[in-house]
Motif scaffolding. Structure first.
Motif, PDB file in Angstrom:
ATOM      1  N   LEU A   4      21.966 -17.537   2.565  1.00 44.43           N
ATOM      2  CA  LEU A   4      22.666 -16.260   2.447  1.00 44.43           C
ATOM      3  C   LEU A   4      22.515 -15.714   1.039  1.00 44.43           C
ATOM      4  CD1 LEU A   4      25.965 -17.358   4.236  1.00 44.43           C
ATOM      5  CD2 LEU A   4      24.066 -16.104   5.249  1.00 44.43           C
ATOM      6  N   VAL A   5      22.232 -14.428   0.941  1.00 42.61           N
ATOM      7  CA  VAL A   5      22.089 -13.782  -0.362  1.00 42.61           C
ATOM      8  C   VAL A   5      22.909 -12.503  -0.371  1.00 42.61           C
ATOM      9  CG1 VAL A   5      20.516 -12.758  -2.033  1.00 42.61           C
ATOM     10  CG2 VAL A   5      19.783 -14.744  -0.689  1.00 42.61           C
ATOM     11  N   GLU A   6      23.894 -12.456  -1.278  1.00 43.61           N
ATOM     12  CA  GLU A   6      24.734 -11.272  -1.400  1.00 43.61           C
ATOM     13  C   GLU A   6      24.161 -10.309  -2.436  1.00 43.61           C
ATOM     14  OE1 GLU A   6      27.707 -14.834  -1.204  1.00 43.61           O
ATOM     15  OE2 GLU A   6      25.811 -14.330  -2.208  1.00 43.61           O
ATOM     16  N   SER A   7      24.518  -9.041  -2.283  1.00 41.45           N
ATOM     17  CA  SER A   7      24.166  -8.028  -3.271  1.00 41.45           C
ATOM     18  C   SER A   7      25.163  -6.887  -3.177  1.00 41.45           C
ATOM     19  CB  SER A   7      22.746  -7.515  -3.047  1.00 41.45           C
ATOM     20  OG  SER A   7      22.627  -6.924  -1.762  1.00 41.45           O
ATOM     21  N   GLY A   8      25.174  -6.057  -4.222  1.00 45.77           N
ATOM     22  CA  GLY A   8      25.976  -4.847  -4.168  1.00 45.77           C
ATOM     23  C   GLY A   8      27.223  -4.844  -5.018  1.00 45.77           C
ATOM     24  N   GLY A   9      27.525  -5.931  -5.700  1.00 42.25           N
ATOM     25  CA  GLY A   9      28.705  -5.946  -6.545  1.00 42.25           C
ATOM     26  C   GLY A   9      28.542  -5.034  -7.755  1.00 42.25           C
ATOM     27  N   GLY A  10      29.622  -4.909  -8.498  1.00 43.35           N
ATOM     28  CA  GLY A  10      29.550  -4.078  -9.693  1.00 43.35           C
ATOM     29  C   GLY A  10      30.930  -3.709 -10.205  1.00 43.35           C
ATOM     30  N   LEU A  11      30.939  -2.719 -11.080  1.00 42.74           N
ATOM     31  CA  LEU A  11      32.178  -2.247 -11.693  1.00 42.74           C
ATOM     32  C   LEU A  11      32.529  -0.884 -11.110  1.00 42.74           C
ATOM     33  CD1 LEU A  11      34.390  -2.322 -13.929  1.00 42.74           C
ATOM     34  CD2 LEU A  11      32.676  -1.297 -15.463  1.00 42.74           C
ATOM     35  N   VAL A  12      33.782  -0.721 -10.738  1.00 46.71           N
ATOM     36  CA  VAL A  12      34.230   0.543 -10.154  1.00 46.71           C
ATOM     37  C   VAL A  12      35.665   0.800 -10.598  1.00 46.71           C
ATOM     38  CG1 VAL A  12      35.062  -0.533  -8.024  1.00 46.71           C
ATOM     39  CG2 VAL A  12      34.354   1.865  -8.003  1.00 46.71           C
ATOM     40  N   PHE A  67      38.957  -2.062   3.938  1.00 41.18           N
ATOM     41  CA  PHE A  67      37.640  -2.693   4.015  1.00 41.18           C
ATOM     42  C   PHE A  67      37.146  -2.670   5.460  1.00 41.18           C
ATOM     43  CE2 PHE A  67      38.035  -5.801   0.157  1.00 41.18           C
ATOM     44  CZ  PHE A  67      38.421  -4.744  -0.645  1.00 41.18           C
ATOM     45  N   THR A  68      35.841  -2.570   5.609  1.00 37.98           N
ATOM     46  CA  THR A  68      35.225  -2.612   6.931  1.00 37.98           C
ATOM     47  C   THR A  68      34.016  -3.535   6.895  1.00 37.98           C
ATOM     48  OG1 THR A  68      35.898  -0.322   7.387  1.00 37.98           O
ATOM     49  CG2 THR A  68      34.182  -1.278   8.786  1.00 37.98           C
ATOM     50  N   ILE A  69      34.009  -4.501   7.806  1.00 39.97           N
ATOM     51  CA  ILE A  69      32.863  -5.398   7.917  1.00 39.97           C
ATOM     52  C   ILE A  69      32.009  -4.938   9.090  1.00 39.97           C
ATOM     53  CG2 ILE A  69      34.086  -7.063   9.390  1.00 39.97           C
ATOM     54  CD1 ILE A  69      32.534  -9.290   7.922  1.00 39.97           C
ATOM     55  N   SER A  70      30.704  -4.981   8.899  1.00 42.22           N
ATOM     56  CA  SER A  70      29.788  -4.580   9.967  1.00 42.22           C
ATOM     57  C   SER A  70      28.520  -5.427   9.857  1.00 42.22           C
ATOM     58  CB  SER A  70      29.450  -3.096   9.862  1.00 42.22           C
ATOM     59  OG  SER A  70      28.809  -2.817   8.628  1.00 42.22           O
ATOM     60  N   ARG A  71      27.670  -5.290  10.853  1.00 41.78           N
ATOM     61  CA  ARG A  71      26.447  -6.111  10.852  1.00 41.78           C
ATOM     62  C   ARG A  71      25.276  -5.318  11.400  1.00 41.78           C
ATOM     63  NH1 ARG A  71      28.778  -6.593  15.627  1.00 41.78           N
ATOM     64  NH2 ARG A  71      27.594  -7.155  17.473  1.00 41.78           N
ATOM     65  N   TYR A  79      27.558  -6.418   6.203  1.00 45.02           N
ATOM     66  CA  TYR A  79      27.989  -5.512   5.146  1.00 45.02           C
ATOM     67  C   TYR A  79      29.510  -5.557   5.008  1.00 45.02           C
ATOM     68  CZ  TYR A  79      23.347  -3.716   6.243  1.00 45.02           C
ATOM     69  OH  TYR A  79      22.003  -3.612   6.478  1.00 45.02           O
ATOM     70  N   LEU A  80      29.979  -5.255   3.818  1.00 44.68           N
ATOM     71  CA  LEU A  80      31.405  -5.088   3.577  1.00 44.68           C
ATOM     72  C   LEU A  80      31.598  -3.787   2.815  1.00 44.68           C
ATOM     73  CD1 LEU A  80      34.206  -6.429   3.979  1.00 44.68           C
ATOM     74  CD2 LEU A  80      33.978  -7.272   1.623  1.00 44.68           C
ATOM     75  N   GLN A  81      32.104  -2.789   3.502  1.00 45.56           N
ATOM     76  CA  GLN A  81      32.406  -1.519   2.855  1.00 45.56           C
ATOM     77  C   GLN A  81      33.837  -1.580   2.337  1.00 45.56           C
ATOM     78  OE1 GLN A  81      30.487   1.211   2.229  1.00 45.56           O
ATOM     79  NE2 GLN A  81      32.258   2.034   1.140  1.00 45.56           N
ATOM     80  N   MET A  82      33.977  -1.395   1.044  1.00 47.49           N
ATOM     81  CA  MET A  82      35.281  -1.510   0.400  1.00 47.49           C
ATOM     82  C   MET A  82      35.690  -0.152  -0.155  1.00 47.49           C
ATOM     83  SD  MET A  82      34.757  -5.175  -1.524  1.00 47.49           S
ATOM     84  CE  MET A  82      33.516  -4.538  -2.651  1.00 47.49           C
ATOM     85  N   ASN A  83      36.762   0.385   0.380  1.00 44.77           N
ATOM     86  CA  ASN A  83      37.283   1.669  -0.068  1.00 44.77           C
ATOM     87  C   ASN A  83      38.662   1.492  -0.690  1.00 44.77           C
ATOM     88  OD1 ASN A  83      34.990   2.946   1.062  1.00 44.77           O
ATOM     89  ND2 ASN A  83      36.012   3.160   3.045  1.00 44.77           N
ATOM     90  N   SER A  84      39.098   2.502  -1.395  1.00 45.72           N
ATOM     91  CA  SER A  84      40.424   2.487  -2.022  1.00 45.72           C
ATOM     92  C   SER A  84      40.643   1.190  -2.787  1.00 45.72           C
ATOM     93  CB  SER A  84      41.514   2.672  -0.958  1.00 45.72           C
ATOM     94  OG  SER A  84      41.338   3.874  -0.251  1.00 45.72           O
TER      95      SER A  84
END
Length: 118
Positions: A4-12, A67-71, A79-84
């Protein structure tokens, strides 16, 4: 074995959004479900969201509605869409996979950092 390889983190900033991805490779046919976990500094790792490969999602109370998880089965990606986002969402986020309902998550990614500033 599943890799498994994650990506997409950062500062917000607080109130903003981020989307994480987790690409699976190897014995992906053995995956029953995948999930996202997180570990904040000085705290234990906690469950965030999960998705059963054939359908069905579940969330920690702390992220429900945000948050919303999808595939994407064709891409073997979750995917993990993180809002608010809130400062308390700051953590290292890990992707994990489990082969059956009776066996716990056993394959883990290396993690991706998410920092939410106030």
């Amino acid at each position: 074995q599943v890799q498994l390889v994650e990506s997409g983190g950062g500062l917000v900033q607080a109130g903003g959004s981020l989307s994480l991805s987790c690409a699976a490779s190897g014995r992906t046919s053995s995956i029953y479900a995948m999930g996202w976990f997180r570990q904040a500094p000085g705290k234990e790792r906690e469950f965030v969201a999960g998705i059963i490969w054939r359908g069905g999602t579940y969330y920690a109370d702390s992220v429900k509605g945000r948050f919303t998880i999808s595939r994407d089965n064709a891409k073997n990606t979750v995917y993990l869409q993180m809002n608010s986002l809130k400062p308390e969402d700051t953590a290292i986020y890990f992707c994990a996979a489990r082969p059956t309902p009776s066996i716990d998550f056993g394959s883990w990614g290396q993690g991706t950092h998410v920092t939410v500033s106030s």
